[in-house]
Design an enzyme around this catalytic site. Structure first.
Site, PDB file in Angstrom:
ATOM      1  N   CYS A 128       3.142  -3.099   3.893  1.00 58.58           N
ATOM      2  CA  CYS A 128       2.312  -1.803   4.532  1.00 58.58           C
ATOM      3  C   CYS A 128       2.859  -1.371   5.635  1.00 58.58           C
ATOM      4  O   CYS A 128       3.944  -1.489   5.926  1.00 58.58           O
ATOM      5  CB  CYS A 128       0.609  -2.361   4.889  1.00 58.58           C
ATOM      6  SG  CYS A 128       0.598  -3.242   6.366  1.00 58.58           S
ATOM      7  N   GLY A 129       2.323  -0.316   6.427  1.00 58.68           N
ATOM      8  CA  GLY A 129       2.966   0.303   7.222  1.00 58.68           C
ATOM      9  C   GLY A 129       3.261  -0.598   8.405  1.00 58.68           C
ATOM     10  O   GLY A 129       4.496  -0.383   8.943  1.00 58.68           O
ATOM     11  N   THR A 130       2.718  -1.492   8.916  1.00 56.12           N
ATOM     12  CA  THR A 130       2.962  -2.257  10.080  1.00 56.12           C
ATOM     13  C   THR A 130       3.108  -3.715   9.545  1.00 56.12           C
ATOM     14  O   THR A 130       3.742  -4.606  10.501  1.00 56.12           O
ATOM     15  CB  THR A 130       1.880  -2.340  11.031  1.00 56.12           C
ATOM     16  OG1 THR A 130       0.547  -2.821  10.496  1.00 56.12           O
ATOM     17  CG2 THR A 130       1.556  -1.012  11.798  1.00 56.12           C
TER      18      THR A 130
ATOM     19  N   ASP B  29       0.978  -1.128   0.036  1.00 62.17           N
ATOM     20  CA  ASP B  29       0.010   0.077  -0.018  1.00 62.17           C
ATOM     21  C   ASP B  29       0.889   1.245  -0.116  1.00 62.17           C
ATOM     22  O   ASP B  29       2.055   1.065  -0.347  1.00 62.17           O
ATOM     23  CB  ASP B  29      -0.972   0.008   1.301  1.00 62.17           C
ATOM     24  CG  ASP B  29      -0.222   0.236   2.463  1.00 62.17           C
ATOM     25  OD1 ASP B  29       0.968   0.344   2.660  1.00 62.17           O
ATOM     26  OD2 ASP B  29      -1.181   0.185   3.543  1.00 62.17           O
ATOM     27  N   HIS B  30       0.298   2.492   0.136  1.00 59.45           N
ATOM     28  CA  HIS B  30       0.981   3.558  -0.055  1.00 59.45           C
ATOM     29  C   HIS B  30       2.337   3.569   1.170  1.00 59.45           C
ATOM     30  O   HIS B  30       3.116   4.164   1.023  1.00 59.45           O
ATOM     31  CB  HIS B  30       0.249   4.712   0.296  1.00 59.45           C
ATOM     32  CG  HIS B  30      -0.516   4.896   1.459  1.00 59.45           C
ATOM     33  ND1 HIS B  30      -1.795   3.912   1.463  1.00 59.45           N
ATOM     34  CD2 HIS B  30      -0.506   5.347   2.739  1.00 59.45           C
ATOM     35  CE1 HIS B  30      -2.513   4.330   2.631  1.00 59.45           C
ATOM     36  NE2 HIS B  30      -1.746   5.028   3.508  1.00 59.45           N
TER      37      HIS B  30
ATOM     38  N   ARG C  69       1.329 -30.622  10.776  1.00 51.81           N
ATOM     39  CA  ARG C  69       0.876 -29.375  11.252  1.00 51.81           C
ATOM     40  C   ARG C  69       0.228 -28.514  10.290  1.00 51.81           C
ATOM     41  O   ARG C  69      -0.910 -27.844  10.291  1.00 51.81           O
ATOM     42  CB  ARG C  69       1.853 -28.466  12.063  1.00 51.81           C
ATOM     43  CG  ARG C  69       2.050 -29.374  13.549  1.00 51.81           C
ATOM     44  CD  ARG C  69       3.438 -28.617  14.097  1.00 51.81           C
ATOM     45  NE  ARG C  69       3.736 -29.469  15.394  1.00 51.81           N
ATOM     46  CZ  ARG C  69       4.877 -29.419  15.794  1.00 51.81           C
ATOM     47  NH1 ARG C  69       5.683 -28.514  15.219  1.00 51.81           N
ATOM     48  NH2 ARG C  69       5.178 -30.055  16.779  1.00 51.81           N
TER      49      ARG C  69
ATOM     50  N   GLY D 155      -2.114  -5.476   8.575  1.00 54.29           N
ATOM     51  CA  GLY D 155      -3.213  -5.760   7.817  1.00 54.29           C
ATOM     52  C   GLY D 155      -3.066  -6.390   6.550  1.00 54.29           C
ATOM     53  O   GLY D 155      -4.189  -7.214   6.330  1.00 54.29           O
TER      54      GLY D 155
ATOM     55  N   ARG E 190       6.638 -33.650  11.435  1.00 57.53           N
ATOM     56  CA  ARG E 190       5.831 -32.909  12.387  1.00 57.53           C
ATOM     57  C   ARG E 190       5.140 -31.596  11.944  1.00 57.53           C
ATOM     58  O   ARG E 190       4.209 -30.985  12.142  1.00 57.53           O
ATOM     59  CB  ARG E 190       6.636 -32.630  13.864  1.00 57.53           C
ATOM     60  CG  ARG E 190       7.862 -31.751  13.733  1.00 57.53           C
ATOM     61  CD  ARG E 190       8.375 -31.421  15.061  1.00 57.53           C
ATOM     62  NE  ARG E 190       9.288 -30.282  15.215  1.00 57.53           N
ATOM     63  CZ  ARG E 190      10.611 -30.336  15.052  1.00 57.53           C
ATOM     64  NH1 ARG E 190      11.203 -31.531  15.000  1.00 57.53           N
ATOM     65  NH2 ARG E 190      11.358 -29.302  14.815  1.00 57.53           N
ATOM     66  N   HIS E 191       6.350 -31.025  11.056  1.00 57.76           N
ATOM     67  CA  HIS E 191       5.929 -29.642  10.423  1.00 57.76           C
ATOM     68  C   HIS E 191       4.690 -29.977   9.171  1.00 57.76           C
ATOM     69  O   HIS E 191       3.831 -29.270   8.986  1.00 57.76           O
ATOM     70  CB  HIS E 191       7.003 -28.969   9.682  1.00 57.76           C
ATOM     71  CG  HIS E 191       7.790 -28.694  11.091  1.00 57.76           C
ATOM     72  ND1 HIS E 191       7.712 -28.029  12.100  1.00 57.76           N
ATOM     73  CD2 HIS E 191       9.171 -28.687  11.117  1.00 57.76           C
ATOM     74  CE1 HIS E 191       8.450 -27.736  12.888  1.00 57.76           C
ATOM     75  NE2 HIS E 191       9.620 -28.194  12.343  1.00 57.76           N
TER      76      HIS E 191
ATOM     77  N   HIS F 158       9.298 -24.303   9.125  1.00 57.25           N
ATOM     78  CA  HIS F 158       8.226 -24.970   9.988  1.00 57.25           C
ATOM     79  C   HIS F 158       6.916 -24.892   9.311  1.00 57.25           C
ATOM     80  O   HIS F 158       6.179 -25.880   9.609  1.00 57.25           O
ATOM     81  CB  HIS F 158       8.296 -24.512  11.583  1.00 57.25           C
ATOM     82  CG  HIS F 158       9.593 -24.738  12.176  1.00 57.25           C
ATOM     83  ND1 HIS F 158       9.763 -24.328  13.531  1.00 57.25           N
ATOM     84  CD2 HIS F 158      10.778 -25.041  11.934  1.00 57.25           C
ATOM     85  CE1 HIS F 158      10.864 -24.531  13.959  1.00 57.25           C
ATOM     86  NE2 HIS F 158      11.443 -24.968  12.947  1.00 57.25           N
TER      87      HIS F 158
END
Length: 148
Positions: free
Chosen positions: A65-67, A8-9, A137, A70, A133-134, A98
């Protein structure tokens, strides 16, 4: 390996750094936008990347994105997508080994470009371990998707 890219921006500038880095490595990618710092809605671009990976058009994806939160939420709505938000190399390595994660998400406002490029390299260069195991899962994750 074809890599789907999107942002995104808030992630636009960091994605430009990632693209230049991928170019230096000689890796192929498809850029699904956005193409400027003008405000946009991140679900539109996260969906494009997730669809490209889901369909097999691209093997892996990177969304910024910013964080990173999202776009991770959006990508994980798609069946067969295992998107991981990584802010360090250990997490990028572990999620590939994993979880066989197929999309990396990052936050441009929380991860600087130097570290981000190391995370990208770790994510792209680390193979899935294939340990029983992975595999078990991941099959359980797929079962949950099929029950929805």
């Amino acid at each position: 390996m074809m890599i789907a890219l999107g942002c995104d921006h808030g992630g636009y500038e960091l994605l430009q750094e990632v693209k230049a880095h991928l170019d230096k490595r000689g890796l192929e990618y498809k850029d699904f936008g956005t193409y400027s710092t003008d405000s946009v809605d991140y679900p539109d671009y996260a969906s494009k990347v997730a669809c490209a990976v889901q369909s097999g058009e691209c093997e892996r994806g990177i969304i910024i994105c910013g964080t990173g939160i999202g776009v991770s939420i959006v990508a994980n709505k798609f069946k067969g997508i295992r998107a991981a938000l990584c802010g360090d190399c250990f997490s990028a390595e572990a999620t590939r080994q994993h979880n066989d994660a197929n999309i990396l998400t990052m936050g441009a406002r929380v991860t600087g470009p130097g570290l981000a490029l190391k995370i990208v390299d770790t994510f792209l260069d680390t193979p899935f371990s294939g340990d029983e195991r992975h595999v078990r899962r991941i099959a359980k994750i797929a079962q949950i998707e099929n029950e929805q």
